[in-house]
Design a protein around this motif. Structure first.
Motif, short mmCIF file in Angstrom:
data_model
loop_
_atom_site.label_atom_id
_atom_site.label_comp_id
_atom_site.label_asym_id
_atom_site.label_seq_id
_atom_site.Cartn_x
_atom_site.Cartn_y
_atom_site.Cartn_z
N THR A 62 53.73 46.43 1.07
CA THR A 62 52.37 45.93 0.82
C THR A 62 51.29 46.83 1.41
N ASP B 197 43.73 43.07 6.06
CA ASP B 197 44.80 42.71 5.13
C ASP B 197 44.47 43.25 3.75
N THR B 198 45.50 43.70 3.06
CA THR B 198 45.33 44.12 1.68
C THR B 198 45.47 42.91 0.77
N LEU B 199 45.21 43.11 -0.51
CA LEU B 199 45.31 42.00 -1.46
C LEU B 199 46.73 41.45 -1.51
N ARG C 191 47.51 39.42 1.65
CA ARG C 191 46.90 38.09 1.63
C ARG C 191 47.70 37.12 0.78
N LEU C 192 48.27 37.63 -0.31
CA LEU C 192 49.09 36.77 -1.16
C LEU C 192 50.32 36.26 -0.43
N LEU D 194 33.58 39.90 -6.68
CA LEU D 194 34.63 39.89 -5.65
C LEU D 194 34.16 40.56 -4.36
N HIS E 49 33.65 38.34 -0.74
CA HIS E 49 34.49 38.67 0.41
C HIS E 49 33.69 39.29 1.55
N PHE F 43 37.56 43.92 -0.38
CA PHE F 43 38.38 43.06 -1.23
C PHE F 43 39.81 43.58 -1.30
N TRP F 44 39.99 44.80 -1.81
CA TRP F 44 41.34 45.35 -1.87
C TRP F 44 41.93 45.48 -0.47
N ARG F 45 41.11 45.90 0.45
CA ARG F 45 41.48 45.90 1.87
C ARG F 45 40.35 45.23 2.63
N ARG F 46 40.58 44.01 3.04
CA ARG F 46 39.54 43.24 3.72
C ARG F 46 39.66 43.43 5.23
#
Length: 513
Positions: free
Chosen positions: A198, A297-299, A302-303, A405, A409, A425-428
């Motif tokens: 991830t 965290d990356t997307l 987070r999932l 998005l 975020h 977003f992609w990496r928050r």
């Protein structure tokens, strides 16, 4: 005063030999073509002389380099023609890192790097010392630093351990015992694999392209001359997928090699970490000198409900020393927030959203980017004769969701003791900055922000950088909100400094993990 490992003499002599040999060869190669009267055959006489001088200079560097741990400073003396003496006060030391590449581990040596708050460069590097000597230096500096910080005003100072003096090439028994430490976090192999799958490392995206360029010379040669447009689109899609898979594989391999057997322990008020498969890292992070804490965290992470936590000390950003400031590289999000609460004393904040006008600005920004994509497709079509270049206009369909998005975020929290900034977003990233660590707070407004009634709040700490390489900034706030946050930050800074003088109890207990 101690000297480096004898392997350092070999390394310095070899480095000097290469320089002493190549410089005359390069000089005669250049001068022999442009200056008359210079015979290129002289290089066979001068090159061996340069080789001997280089070897001698390298050996002299080894014998002129020495170091010593005194009661108050770490002293380093170096230089051949010009002698340089440095005294590094223990109170200024931010980090002491020990690094071992594969070849170092084979010879039982290590590299010790000592970082201070003086900037991004390493203040002192011991390259190389015996592995046990590296552990001894690391442990002694931490012990002396902690003792000086705990000194309540006495004139007495802690003294370095008075062990029997041994040569730097011998192994010592002075390494810090592991039993004296408390285990806070250990990255399990299952978590390591999930982390590798991830994690997103932008640097890994360059290697497949570089490898393709090296193997083919001209990547366009792989495209047949009589290819149809539909086939070209399909080939491009296959290439993008192959590039993404290769990037993911390289990123995963790098993550596994870098964070294999990761352990985080506590020794007093220091965090001590170890990690690495091929190249082994070991370092210490003083809790009292942490400037900010970042949860990222990356997307994909987070999932799965995972995140990571990194800390930053003055003069030592995450980009330095291979990003060795990662404190919890990968763990369940709830666990990461418990660590953040233990270090920074802040729970999950209730973020304040940015005004809708900020989303409008991102909408315009991404629309400009989509326009550039279409323009690039048009110019490419003029070169290769692509007729349906206008299909690139599909990029405009991504503009509204991308702007929304990014806007949703983003957020900030102005608390009693901390300022919290969230973005990406992609990496928050969620950065927690204690008020007493803030150096300056600046309200910044560009031309477009002034027209939209927006402003950005720039929060500068002693480290002056975040994990994205920029100063922490709350972007595109409402103007009045920015002024209010600016004033509150200034007041809270003064209050927390007064409170900090009365209470210096900071730390992290194993129970919090």
């Amino acid at each position: 005063m101690r000297r480096l490992h004898t392997l350092s003499a070999v390394s310095m002599a070899l480095s000097g030999a290469i320089s002493g040999l190549l410089l005359p060869v390069a000089a005669f190669a250049i001068l022999g073509e442009s200056v008359e009267g210079i015979d290129s055959s002289w290089v066979f006489v001068v090159a061996p002389l340069g080789l001997a001088i280089g070897v001698g200079y390298g050996i002299a560097r080894y014998y002129r380099f020495s170091y010593e741990l005194t009661a108050e400073t770490f002293d380093v003396t170096s230089g051949v023609l010009s002698v340089q003496s440095r005294e590094i006060p223990y109170g200024r030391v931010q980090n002491v890192d020990v690094r071992q590449k594969l070849v170092h581990r084979l010879f039982g040596v290590a590299v010790v790097s000592i970082e201070t708050a003086g900037g991004g460069d390493t203040e002192a590097t011991l390259n190389f010392v015996a592995e046990d000597e590296a552990n001894r230096v690391q442990a002694e500096i931490r012990r002396l630093t902690a003792a000086i910080e705990a000194d309540d005003g006495d004139d007495t100072r802690p003294a370095p351990s008075t062990e029997a003096d041994t040569s730097a090439g011998d192994r010592t028994d002075s390494a810090e015992p592991r039993a004296a430490r408390e285990l806070l976090f250990e990255l399990e192999f299952r978590e390591l694999l999930l982390y590798a799958g991830t994690a997103i490392r932008p640097g890994a995206a360059i290697f497949p392209l570089f490898l393709l360029l090296v193997l083919t010379g001209d990547p366009t040669s792989l495209v047949p001359e009589s290819i149809t447009e539909l086939s070209l689109v399909a080939l491009s899609a296959i290439g993008i997928v192959a590039w993404a898979l290769a990037t993911s594989a390289i990123s995963a391999a790098y993550t596994v090699a870098g964070y294999y057997d990761f352990r985080l322990e506590r020794d007093g008020n220091d965090f001590v970490y170890e990690r690495g498969l091929i190249e082994r890292y070991s370092g210490s992070i003083p809790v009292e000198k942490v400037q900010s804490v970042t949860i990222s965290d990356t997307l994909l992470q987070r999932l799965f409900g995972y995140a990571s936590l990194s800390v930053e000390t003055a003069g030592y950003g995450p980009g330095d020393s291979s990003g060795s400031q990662s404190t919890v590289p990968f763990a369940a999000e709830s666990r990461v927030y418990r660590f953040a609460e233990g270090i920074a004393g802040v729970e999950r904040p209730q973020f304040t959203s940015h005004p809708a006008m900020a989303r409008r600005r991102y909408l315009a920004r991404y629309a400009i980017l989509a326009t550039l994509v279409v323009a690039a497709a048009f110019l490419t079509a003029q070169v290769i004769g692509l007729e349906r270049w206008y299909f690139a206009a599909v990029a405009f369909a991504a503009v509204p969701p991308a702007a929304h998005l990014k806007w949703t975020h983003m957020g900030y929290y102005v608390g009693d003791d901390h300022l919290v900034i969230r973005r990406g977003f992609w990496r928050r990233e969620t950065t927690v900055i204690p008020y007493f660590r803030i150096q300056t707070v600046t309200t910044r407004r560009s031309l477009f922000q002034r027209r939209l009634g927006l402003a950005s709040l720039v929060v500068d700490t002693a480290s002056s950088r975040t994990f994205t390489g920029s100063v922490p900034t709350i972007e595109n706030m409402g103007l009045e909100d920015a002024r209010t946050a600016h004033e509150n930050s200034r007041k809270q800074l003064q209050r927390t400094l007064r409170d900090r003088a009365r209470d210096e109890n900071v730390g992290l207990s194993p129970e919090m993990a």
